[in-house]
Design an enzyme around this catalytic site. Sequence first.
Site, PDB file in Angstrom:
ATOM      1  N   LEU A  64      -2.972  -6.483  -7.843  1.00  0.00           N
ATOM      2  CA  LEU A  64      -1.536  -6.334  -8.076  1.00  0.00           C
ATOM      3  C   LEU A  64      -0.798  -6.127  -6.754  1.00  0.00           C
ATOM      4  O   LEU A  64      -1.415  -5.775  -5.743  1.00  0.00           O
ATOM      5  CB  LEU A  64      -1.313  -5.139  -9.010  1.00  0.00           C
ATOM      6  CG  LEU A  64      -1.941  -5.315 -10.402  1.00  0.00           C
ATOM      7  CD1 LEU A  64      -2.036  -3.985 -11.142  1.00  0.00           C
ATOM      8  CD2 LEU A  64      -1.144  -6.326 -11.214  1.00  0.00           C
ATOM      9  N   PRO A  65       0.524  -6.321  -6.754  1.00  0.00           N
ATOM     10  CA  PRO A  65       1.254  -6.271  -5.473  1.00  0.00           C
ATOM     11  C   PRO A  65       1.134  -4.926  -4.733  1.00  0.00           C
ATOM     12  O   PRO A  65       0.847  -4.907  -3.533  1.00  0.00           O
ATOM     13  CB  PRO A  65       2.705  -6.559  -5.874  1.00  0.00           C
ATOM     14  CG  PRO A  65       2.605  -7.340  -7.155  1.00  0.00           C
ATOM     15  CD  PRO A  65       1.379  -6.795  -7.860  1.00  0.00           C
ATOM     16  N   THR A  93      -4.035  -4.414  -2.050  1.00  0.00           N
ATOM     17  CA  THR A  93      -3.923  -3.647  -0.810  1.00  0.00           C
ATOM     18  C   THR A  93      -2.910  -2.536  -1.046  1.00  0.00           C
ATOM     19  O   THR A  93      -1.729  -2.809  -1.281  1.00  0.00           O
ATOM     20  CB  THR A  93      -3.452  -4.546   0.356  1.00  0.00           C
ATOM     21  OG1 THR A  93      -4.316  -5.671   0.455  1.00  0.00           O
ATOM     22  CG2 THR A  93      -3.454  -3.777   1.660  1.00  0.00           C
ATOM     23  N   LYS A 168      -8.910  -2.212   5.420  1.00  0.00           N
ATOM     24  CA  LYS A 168      -8.027  -3.349   5.117  1.00  0.00           C
ATOM     25  C   LYS A 168      -6.687  -3.211   5.835  1.00  0.00           C
ATOM     26  O   LYS A 168      -6.151  -4.175   6.385  1.00  0.00           O
ATOM     27  CB  LYS A 168      -7.814  -3.410   3.597  1.00  0.00           C
ATOM     28  CG  LYS A 168      -6.778  -4.390   3.125  1.00  0.00           C
ATOM     29  CD  LYS A 168      -7.150  -5.824   3.439  1.00  0.00           C
ATOM     30  CE  LYS A 168      -6.036  -6.791   3.051  1.00  0.00           C
ATOM     31  NZ  LYS A 168      -6.277  -8.139   3.529  1.00  0.00           N
ATOM     32  N   LYS A 243       4.880  -5.113   3.381  1.00  0.00           N
ATOM     33  CA  LYS A 243       4.360  -3.912   2.690  1.00  0.00           C
ATOM     34  C   LYS A 243       3.158  -3.361   3.461  1.00  0.00           C
ATOM     35  O   LYS A 243       3.069  -2.159   3.734  1.00  0.00           O
ATOM     36  CB  LYS A 243       3.951  -4.289   1.261  1.00  0.00           C
ATOM     37  CG  LYS A 243       3.231  -3.194   0.514  1.00  0.00           C
ATOM     38  CD  LYS A 243       2.132  -3.628  -0.447  1.00  0.00           C
ATOM     39  CE  LYS A 243       1.330  -4.806  -0.128  1.00  0.00           C
ATOM     40  NZ  LYS A 243       0.041  -4.972  -0.771  1.00  0.00           N
TER      41      LYS A 243
END
Length: 301
Positions: A64-65, A93, A168, A243
């Site tokens: 998901l975002p 992420t 990440k 983001k």
Amino acid sequence: MKICWVGLGHMGLPMVVHLHRAGFDVSAFDVSAEARAAAAAVGLRAPDTLLEAAEGAEVIFTMLPTGDHVRKVLLESGLDQATAGAMCVDSSTISPAQAREISAEVAGTGRSFVDAPVSGGTAGAEDGTLTFMVGGTAEQFAHVTPLLEAMGRRHFHVGGTGCGQAAKLVNNMMLAMNMASVSEAAVIADRLGLDARTFWEIAQVSSGDSWVLRNFYPIPGVVPTSPASHDFAPGFTALLMRKDVGLALDETSAHAVPGAMTHQAARLLDQLIQAGEGHLDFSAVVRVAAGELPADTSLAG
Ligand code: NAD
């Protein structure tokens, strides 16, 4: 093993297709009816509700975002009652701190949580060559490994909960900075009259080489699979990259790192987004580097 997959976007759909092809019993869900139709078109079971997709699931994947989307799906959707005892594997992420918070709350509902973000982009998702960075216990890592093997080539057990996200975050921080530097170099190479393909070949066998150069060179026609050769269709949107750079900036300030380069990468992305181009692939920052978008005078000097 019954799996529920949530999030069928640029990454989620090609990833879950590999699980399905590997023979796992998968049901998939996305809030977008269009995304569910795309999943059904490639042979996946994609019911209209999350709870139907989650029925009897032993593992729930989220792609998901943002972390807020992950929290909403795992903790505010009624999924906890539908999937008691399940393992939640988040490949989105999100921030390491939020991964730890969600993990603790998920544990409170009798389930477990692993962060397993990925690198390799949409090409890696489609080819099944992603790199997974896993945060959790050794037992959790062993439990999810057969699933990750269906979707990726490399799987690292980085450490406890949140450590996968930490790795990440640092990787994407480098990606954003590399993209900014390759963009600026590509623009000046062009203005110096160099043939783009010739310069690209030189840099690949010289000290300017990088993953971004080889895969995301931002001049159209040089790398056929680069978003630049496809009008900057994502891929990985500038909004999602911004983001991630924001998450990196939170960590630089929390750990007393000045973060000058990361700030600069953020400002280039901001300029692209402010020009209404945030939906494009993040490599469209080359347009900022080329001076094609309204100037941000704060970048001068
Ligand atoms: P995307 O925007 O293409 O897909 C996200 C999907 O989630 C969309 O289809 C959306 O409809 C769905 N969604 C949103 N809220 C939902 C909800 N409540 N329930 C069900 N579905 C919901 O994003 P993406 O590019 O696939 O990226 C997903 C995550 O992976 C992000 O965290 C991103 O940072 C990360 N990531 C992306 C890439 C890349 O190259 N695109 C690479 C590595 C990691």
